[in-house]
Each structure stands twice: as structure tokens, then as C-alpha cells.
Write a protein that holds these residues in place. Structure first.
Motif, short mmCIF file in Angstrom:
data_model
loop_
_atom_site.label_atom_id
_atom_site.label_comp_id
_atom_site.label_asym_id
_atom_site.label_seq_id
_atom_site.Cartn_x
_atom_site.Cartn_y
_atom_site.Cartn_z
N GLY A 1 0.82 -1.21 0.00
CA GLY A 1 0.00 0.00 0.00
C GLY A 1 0.85 1.26 0.00
N ALA A 2 1.93 1.23 0.76
CA ALA A 2 2.83 2.39 0.82
C ALA A 2 3.50 2.63 -0.53
CB ALA A 2 3.88 2.18 1.91
N TYR A 3 3.91 1.55 -1.19
CA TYR A 3 4.53 1.70 -2.51
C TYR A 3 3.54 2.26 -3.54
CZ TYR A 3 8.92 -0.63 -1.28
OH TYR A 3 10.13 -0.93 -0.71
N MET A 4 2.26 1.95 -3.36
CA MET A 4 1.26 2.50 -4.28
C MET A 4 1.15 4.02 -4.14
SD MET A 4 -0.04 0.29 -6.35
CE MET A 4 1.61 -0.42 -6.44
N ILE A 5 1.43 4.56 -2.94
CA ILE A 5 1.48 6.01 -2.78
C ILE A 5 2.61 6.58 -3.63
CG2 ILE A 5 2.02 7.87 -1.15
CD1 ILE A 5 0.48 6.36 0.99
N TRP A 6 3.76 5.93 -3.60
CA TRP A 6 4.90 6.38 -4.41
C TRP A 6 4.56 6.34 -5.90
CZ3 TRP A 6 10.50 6.15 -2.71
CH2 TRP A 6 10.60 6.30 -1.31
N LEU A 7 3.94 5.24 -6.32
CA LEU A 7 3.58 5.12 -7.73
C LEU A 7 2.57 6.20 -8.12
CD1 LEU A 7 3.91 3.52 -10.35
CD2 LEU A 7 2.08 1.99 -9.57
N PHE B 1 -3.89 10.12 -1.99
CA PHE B 1 -3.12 10.87 -1.00
C PHE B 1 -3.94 11.29 0.22
CE2 PHE B 1 -1.21 12.23 -5.23
CZ PHE B 1 -0.30 11.18 -5.23
N GLY B 2 -5.23 10.93 0.21
CA GLY B 2 -6.08 11.22 1.36
C GLY B 2 -6.58 9.94 2.02
N VAL B 3 -7.29 9.13 1.25
CA VAL B 3 -7.89 7.90 1.81
C VAL B 3 -6.82 6.82 2.05
CG1 VAL B 3 -9.57 6.06 1.43
CG2 VAL B 3 -10.09 8.41 0.70
N LEU B 4 -5.95 6.60 1.08
CA LEU B 4 -4.94 5.53 1.21
C LEU B 4 -4.02 5.73 2.43
CD1 LEU B 4 -3.41 3.03 0.39
CD2 LEU B 4 -2.36 4.32 -1.50
N PRO B 5 -3.42 6.91 2.64
CA PRO B 5 -2.59 7.07 3.85
C PRO B 5 -3.39 6.95 5.14
CG PRO B 5 -2.81 9.16 2.69
CD PRO B 5 -3.33 8.10 1.77
N ILE C 1 3.52 9.68 5.35
CA ILE C 1 2.89 8.51 5.99
C ILE C 1 3.46 7.21 5.42
CG2 ILE C 1 0.70 7.31 6.40
CD1 ILE C 1 1.00 10.04 7.83
N SER C 2 3.76 7.20 4.13
CA SER C 2 4.24 5.97 3.49
C SER C 2 5.58 5.51 4.06
CB SER C 2 4.38 6.18 1.98
OG SER C 2 5.53 6.95 1.66
N ALA C 3 6.34 6.44 4.63
CA ALA C 3 7.67 6.08 5.15
C ALA C 3 7.58 5.15 6.35
CB ALA C 3 8.43 7.35 5.54
N LEU C 4 6.45 5.16 7.06
CA LEU C 4 6.35 4.37 8.30
C LEU C 4 6.48 2.86 8.05
CD1 LEU C 4 3.50 6.34 10.13
CD2 LEU C 4 5.93 6.33 10.69
N PRO C 5 5.62 2.26 7.21
CA PRO C 5 5.76 0.81 7.03
C PRO C 5 6.98 0.38 6.24
CG PRO C 5 4.03 1.66 5.61
CD PRO C 5 4.46 2.80 6.50
N LEU C 6 7.56 1.29 5.46
CA LEU C 6 8.68 0.92 4.60
C LEU C 6 10.03 0.98 5.31
CD1 LEU C 6 7.69 2.72 1.27
CD2 LEU C 6 7.42 0.29 1.85
#
Length: 233
Positions: free
Chosen positions: A32-38, A72-76, A135-140
């Protein structure tokens, strides 16, 4: 046909967000975090291609905001919700829903952006992609300190509150809309991008919070530079 490229990239942004939500629901936080990057990559290039092909449209602008809301709103928000759900004491499990404050304030931020004529060449408040990347940095991250913070629900709730505030704050920040690619007009943007790239190469995902902080600092410096007599950039 080229006029459809920006909207196609925007739809790819939206689909990345949708896939990311599904991955989070299946327990795959990293995916899910990588999908934010994409989604962020698609978001950058849809604007770039719209300017390159002179393919701006009202529909494209609205589609961009709707896509950003998902990616960038719902996913994070789902990422924070999943983290909180796992660590909150059972008696306070409903506090996990505070994660969706990010989605709510992202919606407010995007709605303001759509009608705010001051935000043509700069942003006021933290852009939703920057908020989501933070937010994506947390799980990665595999840094022990970050892993400890991920298991601290007080930190996560504070992060949600601070992030939500920054989204609708009055801080003026750089927009990466290039009107020409010369150094003089873009020196702050190029310097920020170069330092950020070096930080990401050296520190991997742990660099993201530093990059967001650097973004705010460079934006303040750029504003101060432009306010100085005889300066423009």
C-alpha cells in the motif's frame, strides 16, 4: 491523441490509490505504501505532460483532485488506521478512526486549492502528495527507532493531528510547476531536488521526513529571497 495523455496518467494515479487500499485491506502495508509512491509519480507527470502538450482542461483539474483524494487522502488514512488497529488497547480501539482525519483534511485542502487563486505558482499548506509520502515512510522503514514509533499509538495520533494541521495551514510552499528549465528561475527547486535525491540514496525511506522538512525550509527561504529588495527567483 496527446491531449488525452494527462488524463490517462491521472487515472493511473487513481487506480494506484485504489489498488493500495485493497493491499492495505489484505494486510500488505508495504504494498500500500509503494502505491502512494507510484501514484505520486503519475501525479507529477500528469501535470508535466499537461503543460508540455498544452492540454489543460477543467475536467482534468477536477479529475486530478478526485484522484489525489483517493491516493493521498484515503490511502494514507488506511495505513495509519491499520497501524493503530493493531496496537491500540481494546478499550480504546475506536480511536483508530482518528486516522481518517487525514482524509477529511485532505478533502478540505483540495477543495480550497481548487478555488484559491493564490495557489497558481505556489502552495498554501502542505500538498496532499507530500502528506501521503510522509505517511508511506512508516511501514517501509526498517530503522529500529521508526519501528518503535510505529508501535506507539500516541505518536501515531500526534502525527495524524500535525499532518492534518499542515494540510490546511497558511504556510506558503513551493509548487513544482516549471515555467522554463533555466537555473536562475528554478535554483531553489533544483537545489531541493538534488539534496533530496542524495538523502534518499543515502538514507532510503527514512529520508522522507527529512525531505518534507527540507521542503518547508527551502520554501521559506525562497519566499524570503523573493521578498528581499532586488531579488527574484
Amino acid at each position: 491523441m496527446v491531449r488525452y495523455i494527462p488524463n490517462f496518467l491521472t487515472i493511473c494515479n487513481l487506480l494506484s490509490g485504489c489498488i493500495g487500499i485493497v493491499l492495505i485491506a489484505e494486510g500488505n502495508l508495504n504494498g500500500g505504501a509503494y502505491m502512494i509512491w507510484l501514484a505520486a509519480i503519475f501525479d507529477f507527470f500528469d501535470g508535466l505532460s499537461a503543460r508540455a502538450f498544452s492540454a489543460h482542461s477543467s475536467i482534468g483539474g477536477e479529475l486530478d483532485s478526485l484522484s489525489d483524494m483517493v491516493s493521498f487522502g484515503v490511502l494514507p488514512s488506511f495505513i495509519i488506521y491499520a497501524l493503530l488497529k493493531d496496537i491500540l488497547p481494546e478499550a480504546f480501539s475506536d480511536l483508530a478512526f482518528v486516522a481518517f482525519a487525514i482524509a477529511a483534511f485532505s478533502a478540505i485542502r483540495l477543495a480550497i486549492f481548487n478555488i484559491d487563486t493564490r495557489q497558481k505558482s505556489s502552495f498554501i499548506g502542505l500538498p496532499t502528495p507530500a502528506s501521503a509520502l510522509l505517511i508511506s515512510a512508516l511501514p517501509l522503514s526498517n530503522i529500529p527507532l521508526v519501528e518503535q514509533l510505529m508501535n506507539n499509538y500516541i505518536f501515531l495520533i500526534l502525527l495524524v493531528l500535525v499532518d492534518s494541521y499542515l494540510l490546511v495551514s497558511n504556510i506558503q510552499l513551493m509548487a513544482f510547476k516549471f515555467d522554463g528549465f533555466g537555473w536562475q528561475k528554478n535554483k531553489f527547486k533544483y537545489s531541493f531536488m538534488l539534496i533530496s535525491l542524495i538523502l534518499v540514496i543515502l538514507l532510503n525511506t527514512i529520508a522522507i521526513p527529512l525531505v518534507i522538512l527540507l521542503y518547508i525550509i527551502f520554501s521559506i527561504l525562497k519566499k524570503s529571497w523573493r521578498s528581499s529588495p532586488g531579488k527574484s527567483s
